[in-house]
Write a protein that holds these residues in place. Structure first.
Motif, PDB file in Angstrom:
ATOM      1  N   ALA A  55      18.818  10.699  14.020  1.00 58.70           N
ATOM      2  CA  ALA A  55      17.646  10.076  14.641  1.00 58.70           C
ATOM      3  C   ALA A  55      16.404  10.941  14.440  1.00 58.70           C
ATOM      4  CB  ALA A  55      17.902   9.863  16.131  1.00 58.70           C
ATOM      5  N   ARG A  56      15.253  10.291  14.396  1.00 57.60           N
ATOM      6  CA  ARG A  56      13.994  11.017  14.189  1.00 57.60           C
ATOM      7  C   ARG A  56      13.774  12.039  15.295  1.00 57.60           C
ATOM      8  NH1 ARG A  56       8.743   7.513  12.961  1.00 57.60           N
ATOM      9  NH2 ARG A  56      10.093   7.088  11.156  1.00 57.60           N
ATOM     10  N   ARG A  57      14.118  11.656  16.516  1.00 55.32           N
ATOM     11  CA  ARG A  57      14.036  12.595  17.640  1.00 55.32           C
ATOM     12  C   ARG A  57      15.358  12.583  18.387  1.00 55.32           C
ATOM     13  NH1 ARG A  57      13.181  13.560  22.973  1.00 55.32           N
ATOM     14  NH2 ARG A  57      11.666  15.207  23.538  1.00 55.32           N
ATOM     15  N   PHE A  58      15.904  13.752  18.616  1.00 56.10           N
ATOM     16  CA  PHE A  58      17.175  13.850  19.329  1.00 56.10           C
ATOM     17  C   PHE A  58      16.940  13.446  20.785  1.00 56.10           C
ATOM     18  CE2 PHE A  58      20.924  15.808  21.183  1.00 56.10           C
ATOM     19  CZ  PHE A  58      21.879  15.619  20.190  1.00 56.10           C
ATOM     20  N   PRO A  59      17.823  12.626  21.354  1.00 64.79           N
ATOM     21  CA  PRO A  59      17.599  12.123  22.720  1.00 64.79           C
ATOM     22  C   PRO A  59      17.619  13.226  23.775  1.00 64.79           C
ATOM     23  CG  PRO A  59      19.260  10.819  21.565  1.00 64.79           C
ATOM     24  CD  PRO A  59      19.015  12.042  20.732  1.00 64.79           C
ATOM     25  N   ASP A  60      16.900  12.979  24.861  1.00 66.80           N
ATOM     26  CA  ASP A  60      16.955  13.868  26.025  1.00 66.80           C
ATOM     27  C   ASP A  60      18.203  13.574  26.860  1.00 66.80           C
ATOM     28  OD1 ASP A  60      14.048  15.100  26.023  1.00 66.80           O
ATOM     29  OD2 ASP A  60      13.816  12.950  25.673  1.00 66.80           O
ATOM     30  N   LEU A  61      18.536  12.289  26.970  1.00 64.42           N
ATOM     31  CA  LEU A  61      19.653  11.846  27.808  1.00 64.42           C
ATOM     32  C   LEU A  61      20.591  10.988  26.969  1.00 64.42           C
ATOM     33  CD1 LEU A  61      20.993  11.461  30.639  1.00 64.42           C
ATOM     34  CD2 LEU A  61      19.478   9.482  30.942  1.00 64.42           C
ATOM     35  N   ILE A  62      21.864  11.363  26.953  1.00 63.37           N
ATOM     36  CA  ILE A  62      22.868  10.621  26.185  1.00 63.37           C
ATOM     37  C   ILE A  62      23.971  10.178  27.138  1.00 63.37           C
ATOM     38  CG2 ILE A  62      24.527  10.701  24.286  1.00 63.37           C
ATOM     39  CD1 ILE A  62      22.847  12.958  23.061  1.00 63.37           C
ATOM     40  N   LEU A  63      24.184   8.874  27.217  1.00 69.14           N
ATOM     41  CA  LEU A  63      25.230   8.307  28.070  1.00 69.14           C
ATOM     42  C   LEU A  63      26.349   7.793  27.171  1.00 69.14           C
ATOM     43  CD1 LEU A  63      22.984   6.234  30.525  1.00 69.14           C
ATOM     44  CD2 LEU A  63      23.585   8.665  30.626  1.00 69.14           C
ATOM     45  N   ILE A  64      27.551   8.292  27.380  1.00 68.57           N
ATOM     46  CA  ILE A  64      28.680   7.927  26.518  1.00 68.57           C
ATOM     47  C   ILE A  64      29.726   7.176  27.327  1.00 68.57           C
ATOM     48  CG2 ILE A  64      30.434   8.747  24.919  1.00 68.57           C
ATOM     49  CD1 ILE A  64      28.832  11.316  24.605  1.00 68.57           C
ATOM     50  N   CYS A  65      29.984   5.961  26.906  1.00 69.02           N
ATOM     51  CA  CYS A  65      31.036   5.156  27.530  1.00 69.02           C
ATOM     52  C   CYS A  65      31.803   4.473  26.405  1.00 69.02           C
ATOM     53  CB  CYS A  65      30.440   4.131  28.491  1.00 69.02           C
ATOM     54  SG  CYS A  65      31.683   3.053  29.252  1.00 69.02           S
ATOM     55  N   ILE A  66      32.903   5.051  26.017  1.00 66.90           N
ATOM     56  CA  ILE A  66      33.693   4.516  24.916  1.00 66.90           C
ATOM     57  C   ILE A  66      35.148   4.930  25.123  1.00 66.90           C
ATOM     58  CG2 ILE A  66      33.331   6.537  23.421  1.00 66.90           C
ATOM     59  CD1 ILE A  66      33.233   4.571  21.033  1.00 66.90           C
ATOM     60  N   LEU A 107      27.846  16.548  18.692  1.00 68.16           N
ATOM     61  CA  LEU A 107      26.640  16.253  19.475  1.00 68.16           C
ATOM     62  C   LEU A 107      26.089  17.518  20.124  1.00 68.16           C
ATOM     63  CD1 LEU A 107      26.951  12.945  21.555  1.00 68.16           C
ATOM     64  CD2 LEU A 107      25.287  13.517  19.781  1.00 68.16           C
ATOM     65  N   LEU A 108      26.977  18.310  20.681  1.00 69.90           N
ATOM     66  CA  LEU A 108      26.544  19.537  21.347  1.00 69.90           C
ATOM     67  C   LEU A 108      25.914  20.517  20.358  1.00 69.90           C
ATOM     68  CD1 LEU A 108      29.610  19.962  23.716  1.00 69.90           C
ATOM     69  CD2 LEU A 108      27.258  19.472  24.424  1.00 69.90           C
ATOM     70  N   GLU A 109      26.466  20.583  19.162  1.00 67.08           N
ATOM     71  CA  GLU A 109      25.873  21.443  18.137  1.00 67.08           C
ATOM     72  C   GLU A 109      24.472  20.951  17.789  1.00 67.08           C
ATOM     73  OE1 GLU A 109      26.856  24.199  17.108  1.00 67.08           O
ATOM     74  OE2 GLU A 109      29.007  24.313  17.491  1.00 67.08           O
ATOM     75  N   GLY A 110      24.310  19.627  17.746  1.00 69.77           N
ATOM     76  CA  GLY A 110      22.981  19.075  17.499  1.00 69.77           C
ATOM     77  C   GLY A 110      22.028  19.362  18.639  1.00 69.77           C
ATOM     78  N   ALA A 111      22.533  19.275  19.869  1.00 71.17           N
ATOM     79  CA  ALA A 111      21.693  19.534  21.044  1.00 71.17           C
ATOM     80  C   ALA A 111      21.275  21.000  21.112  1.00 71.17           C
ATOM     81  CB  ALA A 111      22.448  19.145  22.310  1.00 71.17           C
ATOM     82  N   ARG A 112      22.136  21.881  20.633  1.00 70.09           N
ATOM     83  CA  ARG A 112      21.886  23.319  20.746  1.00 70.09           C
ATOM     84  C   ARG A 112      20.643  23.756  19.974  1.00 70.09           C
ATOM     85  NH1 ARG A 112      26.795  27.412  20.182  1.00 70.09           N
ATOM     86  NH2 ARG A 112      27.226  26.235  18.282  1.00 70.09           N
ATOM     87  N   ILE A 113      20.305  23.064  18.918  1.00 73.35           N
ATOM     88  CA  ILE A 113      19.181  23.499  18.080  1.00 73.35           C
ATOM     89  C   ILE A 113      17.876  22.780  18.428  1.00 73.35           C
ATOM     90  CG2 ILE A 113      20.709  24.110  16.170  1.00 73.35           C
ATOM     91  CD1 ILE A 113      19.916  21.480  14.804  1.00 73.35           C
ATOM     92  N   GLN A 114      17.902  21.981  19.505  1.00 71.53           N
ATOM     93  CA  GLN A 114      16.693  21.267  19.893  1.00 71.53           C
ATOM     94  C   GLN A 114      15.747  22.170  20.682  1.00 71.53           C
ATOM     95  OE1 GLN A 114      16.307  18.236  18.556  1.00 71.53           O
ATOM     96  NE2 GLN A 114      18.365  18.600  17.703  1.00 71.53           N
ATOM     97  N   GLN A 115      14.497  21.762  20.719  1.00 73.40           N
ATOM     98  CA  GLN A 115      13.484  22.510  21.460  1.00 73.40           C
ATOM     99  C   GLN A 115      13.261  21.925  22.852  1.00 73.40           C
ATOM    100  OE1 GLN A 115      12.140  25.375  20.145  1.00 73.40           O
ATOM    101  NE2 GLN A 115      13.685  24.941  18.568  1.00 73.40           N
ATOM    102  N   HIS A 116      14.126  21.027  23.254  1.00 70.13           N
ATOM    103  CA  HIS A 116      14.008  20.423  24.581  1.00 70.13           C
ATOM    104  C   HIS A 116      15.392  20.339  25.215  1.00 70.13           C
ATOM    105  CE1 HIS A 116      15.719  16.587  23.112  1.00 70.13           C
ATOM    106  NE2 HIS A 116      14.990  16.784  22.029  1.00 70.13           N
ATOM    107  N   ARG A 117      15.416  20.148  26.518  1.00 67.51           N
ATOM    108  CA  ARG A 117      16.680  20.031  27.229  1.00 67.51           C
ATOM    109  C   ARG A 117      17.388  18.718  26.882  1.00 67.51           C
ATOM    110  NH1 ARG A 117      16.565  22.193  33.472  1.00 67.51           N
ATOM    111  NH2 ARG A 117      16.586  24.425  32.952  1.00 67.51           N
ATOM    112  N   VAL A 118      18.715  18.775  26.899  1.00 63.45           N
ATOM    113  CA  VAL A 118      19.530  17.595  26.606  1.00 63.45           C
ATOM    114  C   VAL A 118      20.605  17.467  27.682  1.00 63.45           C
ATOM    115  CG1 VAL A 118      21.086  16.472  24.974  1.00 63.45           C
ATOM    116  CG2 VAL A 118      19.146  17.825  24.119  1.00 63.45           C
ATOM    117  N   ALA A 119      20.690  16.291  28.282  1.00 63.66           N
ATOM    118  CA  ALA A 119      21.736  15.998  29.272  1.00 63.66           C
ATOM    119  C   ALA A 119      22.675  14.944  28.691  1.00 63.66           C
ATOM    120  CB  ALA A 119      21.115  15.499  30.575  1.00 63.66           C
ATOM    121  N   ILE A 120      23.960  15.217  28.759  1.00 60.81           N
ATOM    122  CA  ILE A 120      24.974  14.300  28.226  1.00 60.81           C
ATOM    123  C   ILE A 120      25.942  13.945  29.346  1.00 60.81           C
ATOM    124  CG2 ILE A 120      26.809  13.968  26.523  1.00 60.81           C
ATOM    125  CD1 ILE A 120      25.453  16.109  24.790  1.00 60.81           C
ATOM    126  N   VAL A 121      26.175  12.657  29.522  1.00 61.99           N
ATOM    127  CA  VAL A 121      27.121  12.188  30.538  1.00 61.99           C
ATOM    128  C   VAL A 121      28.276  11.482  29.842  1.00 61.99           C
ATOM    129  CG1 VAL A 121      27.467  10.804  32.614  1.00 61.99           C
ATOM    130  CG2 VAL A 121      25.234  11.865  32.185  1.00 61.99           C
TER     131      VAL A 121
END
Length: 252
Positions: A55-66, A107-121
């Protein structure tokens, strides 16, 4: 998704991306999909994660239901394991965790290199024991009025484990999967403990504890998928457990 979006919209402006797909599975990315899923253009979990990472911008909030399609334990099941599934269920549960953890780690590896906080549920699977009470209520209604739920039995063609004989073990497998998800989140939080200020990963049992025991919460055509009311119950449950994630992102 729509109901959760409306609830979030009342709190903060945002842009939503939906990666879910019909019939999606928690998969091994190198496994070939069956013909039906290829026809439907299904994106399994690995494909959904890949889309987010690109994605062009990595999300701040990711909700996973699968994972609900993964608990069809009777699908392609040898006859001897249909009769005695005590080895099959733990094997499926462990395979599910391995595949889920691999993609969540991406996903976590992708979140780790972002310049903003990321919350994953990570949401647990629904409470199938409660769900099947609603399904049984729908079946009783159809017995007294055959015009109701005209595609009630079509479900068995696509989801073998919904057959009454297999439901108990489906519920057992779903409970096992939820425990695997909870333990997986704990393990990954330890693995990524140095990123605790940047990444918040949570397991939520909101869907696993939602009461789905009323026939009105099931679709009036197939008694399988959720009705509008059912979707609202699930969306309300999912949203009700978002407060810690929103606070982590500075949204109050």
């Amino acid at each position: 998704m729509c109901s959760i979006s409306k609830s979030l919209e009342a709190i903060t402006p945002f842009v939503a991306i939906e990666c879910a797909g019909v019939g999606a599975l928690v998969d091994h990315e190198h496994c070939r999909q069956n013909l039906l899923r290829r026809i439907l253009g299904t994106r399994n979990f690995s494909g959904q994660v890949g889309e987010l990472l690109q994605a062009r911008r990595f999300p701040d909030l990711i909700l996973i239901c699968i994972g609900h399609n993964n608990v069809d334990w009777a699908w392609r099941c040898p006859q001897h394991e249909l009769d005695t599934p005590e080895e099959r269920l733990p094997r499926l549960s462990e395979e599910f965790r391995q595949n889920y953890a691999r993609e969540l780690r991406r996903l976590l590896e992708g979140a780790r290199i972002q310049q903003h906080r990321v919350a994953i549920v990570v949401y647990g699977l629904i409470n199938f024991e409660s769900y099947f009470k609603g399904r049984e209520a729908a079946e009783r209604l159809q017995e007294s009025d055959t015009t109701l739920y005209p595609h009630l039995e079509t479900t068995y063609k696509y989801f073998i484990s919904f057959n009454p004989a297999y439901r108990r073990n489906l519920s057992r497998l779903a409970s096992m999967v939820n425990e695997e998800l909870r333990a997986m989140v704990e393990a990954l939080n330890r693995e990524f403990s140095k990123q605790i200020e940047q990444i918040q990963l949570r397991y939520s049992n909101a869907l696993a504890t939602a009461d789905l025991s009323c026939a009105e919460l099931l679709h009036p055509i197939d008694g399988w998928h959720a009705s509008v009311e059912g979707h609202n119950v699930l969306a309300d449950a999912a949203f009700s457990d978002l407060k810690p994630s929103l606070e982590f992102l500075g949204i109050r």
